[in-house]
Scaffold this motif. Structure first.
Motif, PDB file in Angstrom:
ATOM      1  N   TYR A  83     -43.761  -8.883   0.303  1.00  0.00           N
ATOM      2  CA  TYR A  83     -43.097  -7.363  -0.107  1.00  0.00           C
ATOM      3  C   TYR A  83     -43.510  -6.273   0.648  1.00  0.00           C
ATOM      4  O   TYR A  83     -43.283  -5.552   1.387  1.00  0.00           O
ATOM      5  CB  TYR A  83     -43.392  -7.161  -1.480  1.00  0.00           C
ATOM      6  N   LEU A  88     -38.374  -5.451  -0.286  1.00  0.00           N
ATOM      7  CA  LEU A  88     -37.810  -6.240  -1.444  1.00  0.00           C
ATOM      8  C   LEU A  88     -37.048  -7.420  -1.008  1.00  0.00           C
ATOM      9  O   LEU A  88     -35.729  -7.284  -0.569  1.00  0.00           O
ATOM     10  CB  LEU A  88     -37.142  -5.879  -2.619  1.00  0.00           C
ATOM     11  N   SER A  89     -37.417  -8.724  -0.996  1.00  0.00           N
ATOM     12  CA  SER A  89     -36.836  -9.897  -0.441  1.00  0.00           C
ATOM     13  C   SER A  89     -37.166 -11.067  -1.269  1.00  0.00           C
ATOM     14  O   SER A  89     -38.252 -11.035  -1.912  1.00  0.00           O
ATOM     15  CB  SER A  89     -36.825  -9.946   0.975  1.00  0.00           C
ATOM     16  N   HIS A 115     -30.538  -4.547  -3.015  1.00  0.00           N
ATOM     17  CA  HIS A 115     -31.541  -5.195  -2.430  1.00  0.00           C
ATOM     18  C   HIS A 115     -30.946  -6.365  -1.840  1.00  0.00           C
ATOM     19  O   HIS A 115     -30.913  -7.611  -2.254  1.00  0.00           O
ATOM     20  CB  HIS A 115     -32.463  -5.600  -3.432  1.00  0.00           C
ATOM     21  N   SER A 283     -38.451  -5.528 -10.556  1.00  0.00           N
ATOM     22  CA  SER A 283     -37.243  -4.919 -10.146  1.00  0.00           C
ATOM     23  C   SER A 283     -35.940  -5.209 -10.886  1.00  0.00           C
ATOM     24  O   SER A 283     -35.248  -4.699 -11.351  1.00  0.00           O
ATOM     25  CB  SER A 283     -36.974  -4.758  -8.696  1.00  0.00           C
TER      26      SER A 283
END
Length: 298
Positions: A83, A88-89, A115, A283
């Motif tokens: 991150y 955000l991945s 995202h 999230s």
């Protein structure tokens, strides 16, 4: 060390050296060597061995608890570092009760739009399997019932409350009703989910409270099978209203609300308890709260 702890977790889950090795993309000799090296490092025997896997020793069971915690913390650390580098991945693995799959799709779709570097895998499982998968670190979160059966130490976020409808063809004897009571369903030919599904246990309890004992002559763990059986004629099923409305789309089928006095059981996102949550999982919990905000069961 982390890789060997992952081997122990896989072996405890699969209870078979060959299957555990396959799940990790390893050869069986590599797995066996890794487990022996872990035993040497810890100075105890972890696995009962004979001609086949014989289970974990008491020391192995205690080591498994630590292994899950250490591997879980390591994965969260990696997520945190990713991150900080990439935003955000990552990849989210969700297991979902069959009647909540449409909600899982809505949640994942909305999340992915915001995202795009987060991928999803969504699988259908029973509520009991979801808890087991969470414990074994095989999924990141689930969608399941929140208030009907014990969940253990988890983090939850409500998505909706489940109400029920009778699902039938237009030529069914009850098809012209605007609503039905549970007592009206006694004696009709029902096809229902299998008893290992929590939804079925809830429906059974509803009938029991009415003093009824309906017989489901056909059961399945797939709502697609139930709906097709209804379409063939002479049968009806009971499904959560939102799921029934979705499955009825494009077909000449009726969804008739079943009257109930309470608000219905809560269904929502379930994740292993951790402080703090990884950015991706945090999230996702926020997205679930936003999706549920101001909405009833749909």
């Amino acid at each position: 060390m982390i890789g060997k702890l992952e081997m122990l977790i896989a072996l405890a889950q699969e209870r078979h050296f060959g299957r555990a090795a396959e799940s990790l993309g390893l050869t069986q000799p590599t797995l066996s060597t890794g487990i022996r090296q872990l035993e040497d490092q810890l100075g105890v025997k972890l696995v009962q061995r004979g001609s086949r896997f014989g289970g974990l020793t008491p020391e192995g069971q205690r080591a498994l608890v630590w292994a899950r915690q250490i591997v879980g913390d390591t994965r969260r650390l990696r997520d945190e570092m990713r991150y900080s580098r990439e935003g955000l991945s990552g990849h989210l693995r969700l297991a979902v009760i069959p009647t909540a799959l449409t909600w899982a799709s809505r949640l994942a779709h909305g999340f992915a739009l915001r995202h795009p570097n987060v991928d999803f895998t969504i699988i259908s499982r029973t509520s009991a399997e979801i808890l087991e998968l969470l414990e074994n670190l095989e999924i990141d979160a689930g969608i399941s019932y929140l208030d009907n059966e014990p969940l253990g130490r988890v983090t939850t976020e409500l998505l909706y409350r489940e109400t029920y409808s009778l699902f039938c063809r237009p030529d069914h004897p009850l098809a012209d009703r605007d609503a039905v009571d549970w007592a009206d369903l006694d004696g009709i030919d029902l096809c229902l989910l299998t008893p290992d599904m929590q939804n079925r246990r809830i429906i059974n309890r509803r009938f029991m409270e009415e003093g009824l004992s309906p017989r489901a002559a056909m059961v399945s763990n797939s709502t697609v099978v139930l709906v097709n059986h209804v379409m063939l004629g002479g049968w009806a099923t009971i499904l959560p209203t939102g799921h029934a409305d979705f499955l009825a789309t494009g077909h000449e089928l009726r969804t008739i609300p079943i009257q109930q006095s309470d608000a219905g059981h809560a269904v929502g996102l379930v994740a292993a308890y951790q402080e703090p949550h990884t950015p991706v999982l945090g999230s996702l919990l926020d997205a679930a709260a936003e999706l549920a905000s101001g909405q009833g069961e749909r």
